[in-house]
Enzyme design. Structure first.
Site, mmCIF file in Angstrom:
data_model
loop_
_atom_site.group_PDB
_atom_site.id
_atom_site.type_symbol
_atom_site.label_atom_id
_atom_site.label_comp_id
_atom_site.label_asym_id
_atom_site.label_seq_id
_atom_site.Cartn_x
_atom_site.Cartn_y
_atom_site.Cartn_z
ATOM 1 C CE LYS A 67 14.445 12.698 144.206
ATOM 2 N NZ LYS A 67 14.001 13.897 143.446
ATOM 3 C CD GLU B 286 15.019 15.614 159.210
ATOM 4 O OE1 GLU B 286 14.591 16.770 159.355
ATOM 5 O OE2 GLU B 286 15.681 15.259 158.203
ATOM 6 N N GLY C 143 9.919 14.834 145.679
ATOM 7 C CA GLY C 143 9.518 14.022 146.825
ATOM 8 C C GLY C 143 8.026 14.008 147.060
ATOM 9 N NE ARG C 144 6.276 20.085 146.168
ATOM 10 C CZ ARG C 144 7.548 20.437 146.015
ATOM 11 N NH1 ARG C 144 8.489 19.830 146.729
ATOM 12 N NH2 ARG C 144 7.899 21.371 145.151
ATOM 13 C CD GLU D 225 8.347 20.453 150.307
ATOM 14 O OE1 GLU D 225 8.872 20.496 151.430
ATOM 15 O OE2 GLU D 225 8.270 19.406 149.629
ATOM 16 C CG HIS E 149 -19.048 16.870 166.676
ATOM 17 N ND1 HIS E 149 -20.187 17.092 167.425
ATOM 18 C CD2 HIS E 149 -19.425 16.052 165.657
ATOM 19 C CE1 HIS E 149 -21.204 16.434 166.895
ATOM 20 N NE2 HIS E 149 -20.765 15.789 165.827
ATOM 21 C CE LYS F 166 16.200 19.394 154.459
ATOM 22 N NZ LYS F 166 16.342 18.621 153.202
#
Length: 540
Positions: A212, A218, A269-270, A356, A387, A502
């Site tokens: 955005k 990253e 974002g999420r 978040e 399992h 950050k």
């Protein structure tokens, strides 16, 4: 739109719920699941899903109190205000993002009277741009330098630009267009990009970069790696790269990208999987018709979520059951357990979306909280998890509420009978058995074989995992998370918690550049930054 609502501490019904929590419904009692047609009555529906919640530690009195809690806290009113453009991403009297929350507008495109016309209008513009682009891909108007079609997409993004879209792509692979494949690069770890690029013919690949702000460290680092590889192969990055970004961001550059699609400040974002963040990749892989089906599924839940009756509103009911378990019964985590291998990345997406959003310790007035907010969210698909970690779920000292997700039919319709039942029947039998076992437990003279029971579960069940049901499932959990944030009176739409790390990473990188070659190691840089940061205010 500013209103004063009760929250979980001030709602008058809280006292009644606390009293009920002293002696919650006993699921281990003989007949506990069969009394008063409990299994048949404790069911809620959407267009496609059935929520079975008889294995929660509730009775009619608790349900009525939870309804009262929803009403007293104005949950439906706040959700309706959100969809209509209220500025809910804010902390009163303190600096904050101060934005609308309009991810629902991205799928309100099917309505003749959308809840927030401006945002939905922007979504329609972007979806039409995407339709035209996909038409050009399908018709052969857009091809590579050698005239060949693009068969692969490499999506570069992180966090909300990766987890949600990736989980949906994995869930709907069965509906992908022939020969269309998507790969994802998220981690700044160079091995992530190296592994993907070993598998991809870049000459046939579109590279979809998602950020955005256009400044995500990253994402830009991984973009540089891929662009360098394109150039090394003699390919023009401007004919391979797409941008999904904010309008006017550094990535909004027609000289650098084949196409740009916009995401807007009012979509977190999420919560962005139904915006261009997810739609570009999903449109490429699924085609326009299946993309529309996915968006339409989500839109049906957005409308349903405005129903004030909790037993007719699955997202609201899940939210209230979660708060009952977390705040009144004292359970700290929740496991999301899809009995569908296609949903193997969905718990990871919900982990981000929930933690978040609701991992906050101040309220919307900036005051420190005295009660628990978001739980720890985790999970893996069944039956694999049985399992692995179900031992703790059944007999551990931690009581973990579980939300099972299952489907009556498999996606590929390639199943066969073994020992009298199909694999899908075995899958569903295991899911139902786990829910019952956690609820009822088992008495035994051997203490090693005792199961205490009273471990609450619910089951979300649909006929089949399709684009529509995936849209519904996504929107159910988005709305659940938002309703819980309203109950806790917190801002579920910012993420200040990621900022400090950050900033400090930036400082360490500066030291790495300045000290290159002088022998100082990572430990020295850690100590220097720690000493300079301790007990100081770090500004963005």
């Amino acid at each position: 739109m500013t209103h004063s609502y009760h929250d979980i501490t001030t709602a008058p019904v809280r006292v009644k719920l606390e009293k009920s929590a002293e002696n919650p419904y006993n699921l281990t009692r003989e007949g506990a699941l069969t009394d008063d047609k409990r299994v048949e009555r404790y069911v809620a529906h959407t267009a496609s899903f059935k929520l079975m919640y008889s294995t929660q530690r509730i009775n009619d009195s608790v349900l009525n109190s939870l309804q009262q809690l929803a009403d007293e806290c104005g949950l439906i009113k706040q959700f309706a205000e959100m969809r209509r453009g209220a500025v809910l991403n804010k902390i009163h009297n303190y600096d904050s993002e101060c934005r609308q929350v309009l991810h629902t507008s991205c799928r309100d495109i099917f309505s003749d009277s959308p809840k927030e016309a401006n945002a939905t209008g922007q979504a329609r513009v972007e979806i039409e741009k995407l339709r035209a682009f996909l038409d050009d891909l399908d018709s052969g108007k857009i091809v590579n330098e050698k005239g060949k079609t693009f068969t692969t997409m490499v999506t570069i993004g992180i966090g909300g630009s990766d987890l949600g879209p990736r989980s949906i792509y994995e869930a709907l692979k069965a509906y992908s267009k022939d020969s269309r494949v998507v790969h994802f690069i998220a981690n700044v770890d160079p091995d992530d990009a190296a592994r993907v690029l070993e598998e991809v013919d870049l000459s046939r690949a579109l590279v979809n970069i998602v950020s955005k702000s256009g400044t995500t460290l990253e994402t830009l680092t991984n973009e540089s790696i891929v662009v360098e590889r394109l150039l090394a192969a003699g390919l023009n990055p401007a004919k391979h790269c797409l941008a999904v970004t904010g309008q006017g961001s550094p990535m909004d550059n027609p000289q650098k990208y084949l196409r740009s699609f916009y995401m807007f400040d009012y979509i977190g974002g999420r919560y962005s999987s139904t915006s261009m963040v997810g739609a570009v990749m999903l449109g490429f892989s699924l085609g326009v018709e299946n993309l529309d089906r996915f968006l339409h599924g989500a839109s049906t839940i957005d409308d349903l979520a405005e129903n004030a009756a909790i037993q007719q509103n699955i997202p609201l009911l899940l939210a209230l059951l979660g708060v009952w378990n977390h705040n009144f019964l004292g359970m700290d985590t929740v496991a999301i357990l899809p009995y569908s291998q296609a949903l193997h990345r969905f718990p990871a997406h919900l982990q981000q979306c929930d933690m978040e959003s609701n991992g906050k310790s101040i309220n919307r007035q900036g005051q420190k909280l005295s009660y628990k907010t978001g739980p720890v969210v985790w999970g893996e698909p069944g039956t694999n998890g049985q399992h692995a970690f179900y031992q703790l779920l059944h007999q551990g000292t931690e009581i973990v509420p579980a939300e099972f997700i299952g489907f009556r039919n498999c996606q590929y319709q390639k199943d066969l009978q073994v020992s009298g039942t199909t694999s899908q029947q075995k899958l569903m039998a295991n899911m139902l058995a786990q829910s019952i076992a956690m609820a009822t437990g088992q008495k035994h003279e051997n203490p090693n074989k005792v199961f205490s029971g009273n471990r609450p579960t619910s089951i979300l069940l649909a006929d089949k995992l399709t684009p529509e049901t995936m849209g519904e499932l996504l929107a159910i959990y988005e709305a659940k998370i938002i309703f819980q944030g309203f109950l806790w009176n917190i801002n579920s739409f910012d993420q200040e918690g990621v900022q400090l790390g950050k900033i400090l990473a930036g400082r360490i990188l500066e030291q790495m550049q300045a000290r290159r070659g002088n022998g100082d190691g990572i430990e020295t840089q850690f100590l220097d930054v720690a000493e300079n940061t301790a007990n100081t205010t770090v500004e963005r």
